[in-house]
Design a protein around this motif. Structure first.
Motif, PDB file in Angstrom:
ATOM      1  N   PHE A 173      33.016  49.985  45.426  1.00 54.58           N
ATOM      2  CA  PHE A 173      34.242  49.439  46.012  1.00 54.58           C
ATOM      3  C   PHE A 173      34.320  47.930  45.795  1.00 54.58           C
ATOM      4  O   PHE A 173      35.407  47.377  45.612  1.00 54.58           O
ATOM      5  N   LEU A 174      33.175  47.277  45.833  1.00 61.08           N
ATOM      6  CA  LEU A 174      33.157  45.816  45.793  1.00 61.08           C
ATOM      7  C   LEU A 174      33.377  45.248  44.390  1.00 61.08           C
ATOM      8  O   LEU A 174      33.993  44.190  44.245  1.00 61.08           O
ATOM      9  N   ILE A 175      32.893  45.916  43.362  1.00 58.14           N
ATOM     10  CA  ILE A 175      33.010  45.388  41.994  1.00 58.14           C
ATOM     11  C   ILE A 175      34.467  45.156  41.602  1.00 58.14           C
ATOM     12  O   ILE A 175      34.827  44.052  41.177  1.00 58.14           O
ATOM     13  N   PRO A 176      35.359  46.155  41.716  1.00 59.14           N
ATOM     14  CA  PRO A 176      36.756  45.890  41.328  1.00 59.14           C
ATOM     15  C   PRO A 176      37.447  44.877  42.245  1.00 59.14           C
ATOM     16  O   PRO A 176      38.299  44.109  41.804  1.00 59.14           O
ATOM     17  N   THR A 177      37.051  44.862  43.514  1.00 59.59           N
ATOM     18  CA  THR A 177      37.662  43.918  44.449  1.00 59.59           C
ATOM     19  C   THR A 177      37.281  42.487  44.091  1.00 59.59           C
ATOM     20  O   THR A 177      38.107  41.581  44.191  1.00 59.59           O
ATOM     21  N   ARG A 178      36.052  42.283  43.659  1.00 60.35           N
ATOM     22  CA  ARG A 178      35.614  40.937  43.252  1.00 60.35           C
ATOM     23  C   ARG A 178      36.358  40.451  42.018  1.00 60.35           C
ATOM     24  O   ARG A 178      36.521  39.250  41.826  1.00 60.35           O
ATOM     25  N   LYS A 179      36.786  41.379  41.156  1.00 60.40           N
ATOM     26  CA  LYS A 179      37.558  40.983  39.972  1.00 60.40           C
ATOM     27  C   LYS A 179      38.946  40.495  40.367  1.00 60.40           C
ATOM     28  O   LYS A 179      39.498  39.598  39.742  1.00 60.40           O
ATOM     29  N   ILE A 180      39.506  41.100  41.412  1.00 64.72           N
ATOM     30  CA  ILE A 180      40.841  40.704  41.880  1.00 64.72           C
ATOM     31  C   ILE A 180      40.751  39.463  42.752  1.00 64.72           C
ATOM     32  O   ILE A 180      41.539  38.530  42.613  1.00 64.72           O
TER      33      ILE A 180
END
Length: 93
Positions: free
Chosen positions: A51-58
């Protein structure tokens, strides 16, 4: 206990556990020396990292502070309240 009640209870527990894991993840960010790839910390990192990986990209870390776990605590809390809260959709049905 009916099957529907069991499903609602299971979903509520799953969402509650996920929120708890994200809260522990937030606390672990206060200790940068913690290695998330080592036991027992990997038990927290493995289910939360997807969950955190794509959120960190945004939303990249702001001033070195990663706010993505806080965002997911809010999302899962909202989902839990909407679906299985006192007046949740699944309780009303």
């Amino acid at each position: 206990m009916s099957t529907a009640d069991f499903g609602i209870l299971s979903l509520s527990l799953l969402l509650g556990l996920t929120i708890f894991l994200f809260i522990i993840r937030i606390v672990l960010t206060w200790y940068p020396q913690v290695e998330l790839k080592r036991f027992p910390f990997n038990l927290i990192a493995l289910p939360t990292e997807p969950f955190l990986i794509p959120t960190r990209k945004i939303i990249p870390p702001i001033g070195g502070v990663d706010i993505s776990p806080i965002i997911w605590v809010g999302i899962f809390s909202l989902l839990r309240e909407i679906l299985v809260g006192q007046q949740g959709i699944l309780k009303i049905l």
